[in-house]
Scaffold this active site. Structure first.
Site, PDB file in Angstrom:
ATOM      1  N   CYS A 394      24.917  27.574 -24.258  1.00 16.60           N
ATOM      2  CA  CYS A 394      25.342  27.235 -22.895  1.00 16.60           C
ATOM      3  C   CYS A 394      24.567  26.010 -22.428  1.00 16.60           C
ATOM      4  O   CYS A 394      23.340  25.965 -22.514  1.00 16.60           O
ATOM      5  CB  CYS A 394      25.090  28.446 -22.012  1.00 16.60           C
ATOM      6  N   CYS A 397      21.923  26.298 -19.688  1.00 14.75           N
ATOM      7  CA  CYS A 397      20.730  27.011 -20.180  1.00 14.75           C
ATOM      8  C   CYS A 397      19.939  26.100 -21.109  1.00 14.75           C
ATOM      9  O   CYS A 397      18.710  26.120 -21.137  1.00 14.75           O
ATOM     10  CB  CYS A 397      21.121  28.268 -20.941  1.00 14.75           C
TER      11      CYS A 397
END
Ligand SMILES: *[C@@H]1O[C@H](CO)[C@@H](O)[C@H](O)[C@H]1NC(C)=O
Ligand SMILES: *[C@@H]1O[C@H](CO)[C@@H](O)[C@H](O)[C@H]1NC(C)=O
Length: 468
Positions: A394, A397
């Site tokens: 992600c 992230c």
């Protein structure tokens, strides 16, 4: 170097004592106590306690730090989010699911059409929705105003990556882009499950100085772990030398901090009109409640305070670097740059005044050669962790993971360079010790994250108290 080590070892020793001494308390009662009761009181060998840290952080440091981090110098972070994962084939959250459907790229397709054509089974549909949500929430907003784009072109950087703890992100690469951190807050993204697990497992497994003989997973979050195994784990941890143990605790603290943020900025509600982010107490409890986590939660929170103290100490040590007259927070706006430097120095002086008095020398262990070897070990493991961040599926992230590992790496670099900093010339270039803009931005933003976590713990404590 040795003074740096002496200090570090002293700090670690002291914090280790404080965290190992409070395990025998009565089982806590209320929800708040179950997360926090072991995370309070005096820290042995130190004139401070968790409550003092809370007060110092929440009321004196946090507000000023927030202000500083909103300034242009600190809000734009250059990062290459497109580097391939060096360790395994990069399988993104969505690739792992039904690839043929490719639901995550189809922004243009109206929602109604998408859900109609893919509705071949309830389960597949749920997966797609989950996947789309993760992709959407995890996406990085790369927009910069035209003005900002011009300004960043002027920002000079003179990089010198001799002593870096992190893989210097190839910020010269055409793939590296400035990201506005304020537009991309760290919060719940829906990135969890096996992919996220894999990252943390690899970080703990491969990089926490695991001795050959240990078979069970190092990641204390790993499932299927019984009480006795847990004890084996902790006796193993205690058997490690203090520095290696510290490495584990820093990683655990980082992990805890990230989870505090995800629980504090959880996507509570989503309508076509708005998204509502806020505290999710259940999520917090699942990660930190002493009973639900079989004792892990309070340990994680202590590791978070440990990380806080390490970064705080690094900031207090690096003050001379920022105090030199030729250091500027250069963005091109002279007045604002000077104001920001004043604010930065004010913050660093405040940090320096924090009453953290360890007897550094009494904890000094190991000779010079050994210390040097450990520093090198630390550095290699740390670089590795920063490379693992390229494997995070992600993007948002990945952004915050990279930033926070680089920030912690910079803090360690500072602690290991104490002598060099002390010998720095008061003016003129400093060749022995230098921090690049990237390192400065990541150092302060990483600390800002931990500082926010400590502040959020107060919010969660109040929320948990109010439900009982
Ligand atoms: C809070 O988190 C839990 C998972 O820990 C989730 O099941 C629940 O739906 C969340 N609550 C809200 C209001 O989103
Ligand atoms: C770095 O991480 C990789 C992948 O997990 C691992 O194979 C390697 O042994 C690690 N190297 C060091 C020095 O930790």
């Amino acid at each position: 170097m040795d003074r740096g080590w002496g200090f570090l070892i002293g700090l670690l020793g002291a914090v280790w004592l404080l965290t190992s001494g409070h395990e025998e308390q009565q089982p806590p009662e209320t929800a708040a106590q179950r997360c926090f009761c072991q995370v309070s009181g005096y820290l042995d060998d130190c004139t401070c306690d968790v409550e003092t840290i809370d007060r110092f952080n929440n009321y004196r440091l946090f507000p000023r730090l927030q202000k500083l981090l909103e300034s242009d110098y600190f809000r734009y972070y250059k990062v290459n989010l497109k580097r391939p994962c060096p360790f395994w084939n990069d399988i993104s959250q969505c690739g792992r699911r039904d690839c043929a459907v490719k639901p995550c790229q189809s922004d243009e397709v109206p929602d109604g059409i998408k859900s109609a054509s893919y509705k071949y089974s309830e389960e597949a549909n749920n997966l797609i929705e989950e996947c789309e949500q993760a992709e959407r929430l995890g996406a990085v907003d790369e927009s910069l105003s035209e003005e900002t784009q011009k300004a960043v072109l002027q920002w000079t950087k003179h990089d010198d990556s001799s002593d870096n703890f992190c893989e210097a992100d190839d910020i010269q690469s055409p793939d590296a882009e400035y990201v506005d951190l304020l537009l991309n807050p760290e919060r719940y993204t829906g990135y969890k499950g096996p992919d996220a697990w894999k990252i943390w497992n690899v970080i703990y497994e491969e990089n926490c100085f695991k001795p050959q003989a240990i078979k069970r997973p190092l990641n204390p979050l790993a499932s299927g772990q019984g009480k006795s195994e847990e004890n084996t784990f902790y006796s193993w941890l205690e058997g490690l030398c203090v520095e290696k143990r510290a490495f584990y605790r820093l990683i655990s603290g980082l992990h805890a901090s990230i989870n505090v943020h995800l629980s504090a900025r959880y996507l509570l509600q989503e309508t076509w009109l708005e998204k509502k982010w806020g505290h999710n107490i259940t999520e917090f409890q699942q990660r930190f409640d002493g009973i639900l986590t079989e004792g892990e939660g309070p340990r994680r929170l202590k590791n978070l305070y440990f990380l806080y103290l390490i970064e705080l100490r690094a900031l207090s040590k690096v003050l001379p670097f920022f105090e030199r007259p030729d250091f500027q927070l250069f963005t091109g706006n002279k007045i604002q740059d000077e104001e920001n430097k004043m604010l930065l120095l004010e913050i660093l002086h405040e940090i320096k005044s924090f009453p953290l008095h360890f007897d550094e020398n009494s904890f000094f262990a190991g000779d010079k050669k050994e210390a040097h070897k450990l520093k090198e070990d630390f550095r290699l493991h740390f670089r590795n962790i920063s490379r693992i961040m390229d494997c995070v599926g992600c993007f948002k992230c990945r952004l915050w993971g990279k930033l926070q590992t680089q920030g912690l790496g910079t803090a360690l670099k500072i602690l290991f360079s104490e002598k060099l900093i002390a010998n720095m010339p008061e003016s003129g270039p400093s060749y022995e010790f230098h921090l690049t803009r990237q390192e400065i931005v990541s150092l302060f933003n990483a600390f800002g994250r931990i500082s926010t976590s400590v502040k959020e713990l107060e919010n969660f404590r109040n929320l948990l108290q109010s439900i009982h």
